[in-house]
Design a protein around this motif. Structure first.
Motif, PDB file in Angstrom:
ATOM      1  N   PHE A   3      34.753  42.564  31.311  1.00  0.00           N
ATOM      2  CA  PHE A   3      34.295  43.809  32.161  1.00  0.00           C
ATOM      3  C   PHE A   3      34.518  45.041  30.981  1.00  0.00           C
ATOM      4  O   PHE A   3      33.880  46.139  31.096  1.00  0.00           O
ATOM      5  CB  PHE A   3      35.168  44.136  33.430  1.00  0.00           C
ATOM      6  N   ASP A   4      35.564  44.903  30.326  1.00  0.00           N
ATOM      7  CA  ASP A   4      35.700  46.111  29.423  1.00  0.00           C
ATOM      8  C   ASP A   4      34.646  46.489  28.645  1.00  0.00           C
ATOM      9  O   ASP A   4      34.371  47.744  28.083  1.00  0.00           O
ATOM     10  CB  ASP A   4      36.944  45.819  28.347  1.00  0.00           C
ATOM     11  N   SER A   5      33.735  45.470  28.241  1.00  0.00           N
ATOM     12  CA  SER A   5      32.579  45.611  27.633  1.00  0.00           C
ATOM     13  C   SER A   5      31.345  46.128  27.971  1.00  0.00           C
ATOM     14  O   SER A   5      30.311  46.367  27.306  1.00  0.00           O
ATOM     15  CB  SER A   5      32.245  44.184  26.766  1.00  0.00           C
ATOM     16  N   LEU A   6      31.608  46.423  29.466  1.00  0.00           N
ATOM     17  CA  LEU A   6      30.238  46.845  30.279  1.00  0.00           C
ATOM     18  C   LEU A   6      30.259  48.514  30.387  1.00  0.00           C
ATOM     19  O   LEU A   6      29.167  48.981  31.012  1.00  0.00           O
ATOM     20  CB  LEU A   6      30.157  46.362  31.508  1.00  0.00           C
ATOM     21  N   GLY A   7      31.226  48.939  29.794  1.00  0.00           N
ATOM     22  CA  GLY A   7      31.297  50.605  29.916  1.00  0.00           C
ATOM     23  C   GLY A   7      31.625  51.211  31.143  1.00  0.00           C
ATOM     24  O   GLY A   7      31.594  52.212  31.536  1.00  0.00           O
ATOM     25  N   GLY A  17      40.529  44.508  38.080  1.00  0.00           N
ATOM     26  CA  GLY A  17      41.718  43.373  37.780  1.00  0.00           C
ATOM     27  C   GLY A  17      42.533  43.520  39.039  1.00  0.00           C
ATOM     28  O   GLY A  17      43.135  42.190  39.196  1.00  0.00           O
ATOM     29  N   GLU A  18      42.902  44.242  39.995  1.00  0.00           N
ATOM     30  CA  GLU A  18      43.581  44.436  40.819  1.00  0.00           C
ATOM     31  C   GLU A  18      43.054  43.206  41.980  1.00  0.00           C
ATOM     32  O   GLU A  18      43.559  42.546  42.877  1.00  0.00           O
ATOM     33  CB  GLU A  18      43.868  45.580  41.649  1.00  0.00           C
ATOM     34  N   GLN A  19      41.482  43.143  42.062  1.00  0.00           N
ATOM     35  CA  GLN A  19      40.805  42.082  42.824  1.00  0.00           C
ATOM     36  C   GLN A  19      40.883  40.502  42.154  1.00  0.00           C
ATOM     37  O   GLN A  19      40.358  39.598  42.731  1.00  0.00           O
ATOM     38  CB  GLN A  19      39.459  42.491  43.122  1.00  0.00           C
ATOM     39  N   GLY A  20      41.421  40.646  41.041  1.00  0.00           N
ATOM     40  CA  GLY A  20      41.556  39.329  40.309  1.00  0.00           C
ATOM     41  C   GLY A  20      40.421  38.673  39.601  1.00  0.00           C
ATOM     42  O   GLY A  20      40.313  37.638  39.052  1.00  0.00           O
ATOM     43  N   GLU A  89      33.407  47.473  52.565  1.00  0.00           N
ATOM     44  CA  GLU A  89      34.784  46.936  52.120  1.00  0.00           C
ATOM     45  C   GLU A  89      34.843  46.638  50.452  1.00  0.00           C
ATOM     46  O   GLU A  89      35.877  47.071  49.943  1.00  0.00           O
ATOM     47  CB  GLU A  89      35.096  45.499  52.591  1.00  0.00           C
ATOM     48  N   ASN A  90      33.835  46.192  49.987  1.00  0.00           N
ATOM     49  CA  ASN A  90      33.684  46.194  48.387  1.00  0.00           C
ATOM     50  C   ASN A  90      33.667  47.361  47.980  1.00  0.00           C
ATOM     51  O   ASN A  90      34.407  47.686  46.806  1.00  0.00           O
ATOM     52  CB  ASN A  90      32.589  45.235  48.248  1.00  0.00           C
ATOM     53  N   LEU A  91      32.952  48.326  48.404  1.00  0.00           N
ATOM     54  CA  LEU A  91      32.969  49.635  47.695  1.00  0.00           C
ATOM     55  C   LEU A  91      34.285  50.245  47.746  1.00  0.00           C
ATOM     56  O   LEU A  91      34.637  51.030  46.677  1.00  0.00           O
ATOM     57  CB  LEU A  91      31.832  50.446  48.761  1.00  0.00           C
ATOM     58  N   ARG A  92      34.895  50.352  49.017  1.00  0.00           N
ATOM     59  CA  ARG A  92      36.342  50.856  49.003  1.00  0.00           C
ATOM     60  C   ARG A  92      37.219  50.117  47.911  1.00  0.00           C
ATOM     61  O   ARG A  92      38.193  50.699  47.380  1.00  0.00           O
ATOM     62  CB  ARG A  92      36.723  50.926  50.585  1.00  0.00           C
ATOM     63  N   ALA A  93      37.157  48.870  47.964  1.00  0.00           N
ATOM     64  CA  ALA A  93      38.180  48.170  47.184  1.00  0.00           C
ATOM     65  C   ALA A  93      37.860  48.554  45.525  1.00  0.00           C
ATOM     66  O   ALA A  93      38.931  48.713  44.937  1.00  0.00           O
ATOM     67  CB  ALA A  93      38.066  46.620  47.243  1.00  0.00           C
TER      68      ALA A  93
END
Length: 424
Positions: A3-7, A17-20, A89-93
């Motif tokens: 995910f770090d490489s996606l900007g 990361g908190e979502q695993g 729910e995803n948006l808030r997370a």
């Protein structure tokens, strides 16, 4: 790729990361950079492969990069209440570390609290078409500041007859905007919708149309219609299935089956379009918390239910529209986890299931169980059924015009040992 490489900015990476999650899925790898670059997208991906994050993460980033007074800048349209709730729910997370406000609006609940929250100001609105039109007519929402528009499950919205509503809503949205269209298939109707509302869209496909996720084990069991309930109860009990999502074709059938399973000693609840939003929310919450062991649903729940690590899906009745099979079983095997999808196929459903085999192009093993050997012969199919239009599919999906299943009755319980058989 990480995910770090996606900007993405640090706040979003922290939430991911908190979502695993550590590695993006194929749809996320392709969609996130393109959306951040401002491209219109026409995207398709298998259910359960992270589609929602593919548009919510870049949406949150683009909104958080802008300053100024809070105003409605992003609109996400979904076909069902359950999907609207899941997206929110995803948006808030993912946006938990950002100073952004979002709201979901759909029918079946009191409109006044929604009006109050809209007056206070939000950045993102997730809405079903009907309830959004209610707000437009009441003057409680303005869409003239929309910069990003997402049509989620666009094919389902067309199936449900929402094309006129979409046309009406988009008359209130600025022509200068970024538009993303997510659909399970790229039918002629979807292509026409994209041609009308998208500008030079990038087309993204991460899997063949109507393909199923490899993590889902699929099998079919041949059984007489009037013994399906008995077999279902036996399988749940003997295999110690603790969380099972069961699909029926009709609302009446869902209610009846849930009551019968309760009689068999299994905690069960039904969820369908005739249930109030409060009842649907309560049933789904009980299912997620383990208080309800079996959730019986119609196809309205095939898209939008996101249940973490759901292990089992059962097609108690074979869907009238083969594509709905893909969305039903897609409730399991999500985010790379294993899942099992079992289809109970009666003689009358033989040809419907054969249509599903042809669609998914997967060898679905078929068996019969000792004590439940079928006596029904495959129903004769002298001529192919007439091709259904989208409005007809909508009626089938909701169960409005589908034939009622035969009455289930009890009987002795077989031992249920597996025995291979020729294809159903």
């Amino acid at each position: 790729m990480s995910f770090d490489s996606l900007g993405l900015k640090a706040e979003l990476l922290r939430a991911v990361g908190e979502q695993g999650y550590t590695r993006p899925t194929p749809i996320q790898e392709k969609a996130i950079p393109a959306m951040l670059a401002g491209r219109d997208l026409m995207a398709s991906a298998q259910t359960g492969t992270g589609k929602t994050a593919a548009f919510t993460l870049p949406l949150l980033q683009k909104l958080s990069d802008q300053t100024g007074p809070r105003k409605l800048r992003a609109l996400i349209l979904t076909p069902t209440r359950e999907l609207a709730a899941q997206v929110h729910e995803n948006l808030r997370a993912y946006g938990r570390h950002l100073n952004l406000k979002s709201l979901e609006v759909f029918g079946g609940v009191n409109i006044n609290p929604q009006m109050d929250k809209l007056r206070r100001g939000i950045d993102v609105l997730i809405a079903t078409p009907g309830r959004l039109i209610d707000h437009i007519e009441r003057g409680t929402v303005r869409l003239d500041g929309i910069e990003m528009l997402i049509l989620d499950e666009a094919d389902r919205m067309l199936d449900m007859g929402f094309r006129p509503a979409i046309d009406r809503i988009l008359k209130h949205v600025p022509k200068k905007r970024q538009t993303l269209l997510f659909s399970a298939t790229f039918s002629k109707e979807i292509s026409a919708l994209a041609h009308q509302f998208l500008k030079d869209p990038l087309r993204i496909e991460t899997a063949p149309p109507n393909s199923t996720v490899e993590a889902i084990a699929q099998k079919a069991i041949r059984v007489d219609q009037n013994r399906k309930r008995e077999l279902l109860s036996w399988m749940i009990g003997s295999e110690n299935w603790r969380q099972v999502l069961v699909f029926t074709r009709t609302k009446h059938g869902a209610n009846r089956l849930a009551k019968q399973l309760e009689t068999d000693g299994l905690s069960a609840a039904a969820i369908h379009g005739n249930k109030s939003q409060g009842a649907r929310t309560k049933a789904l919450a009980g299912f997620k918390q383990g208080k309800v062991r079996v959730l019986v649903a119609t196809d309205i729940a095939a898209r939008g239910l996101d249940i973490d690590q759901l292990p089992h899906v059962v097609n108690y009745e074979i869907p009238n529209v083969p594509e709905d099979y893909v969305h039903r079983i897609g409730r399991t095997g999500r985010a790379g986890r294993d899942g099992l999808a079992v289809s109970l196929v009666s003689g009358a459903e033989h040809y419907q299931f054969e249509d599903i085999r042809k669609l998914v192009k997967v060898a679905i093993p078929t068996e019969s169980l000792d004590g439940y050997e079928p006596t029904e012969q495959p129903a004769r199919n002298p001529q192919p059924p007439k091709k259904q239009g989208r409005s007809q599919r909508s009626n089938h999906n909701s169960g409005a015009r589908s034939s009622r299943s035969r009455n289930e009755s009890g009987g002795h319980r077989g031992r249920g040992r597996s025995r291979s058989s020729r294809a159903a």
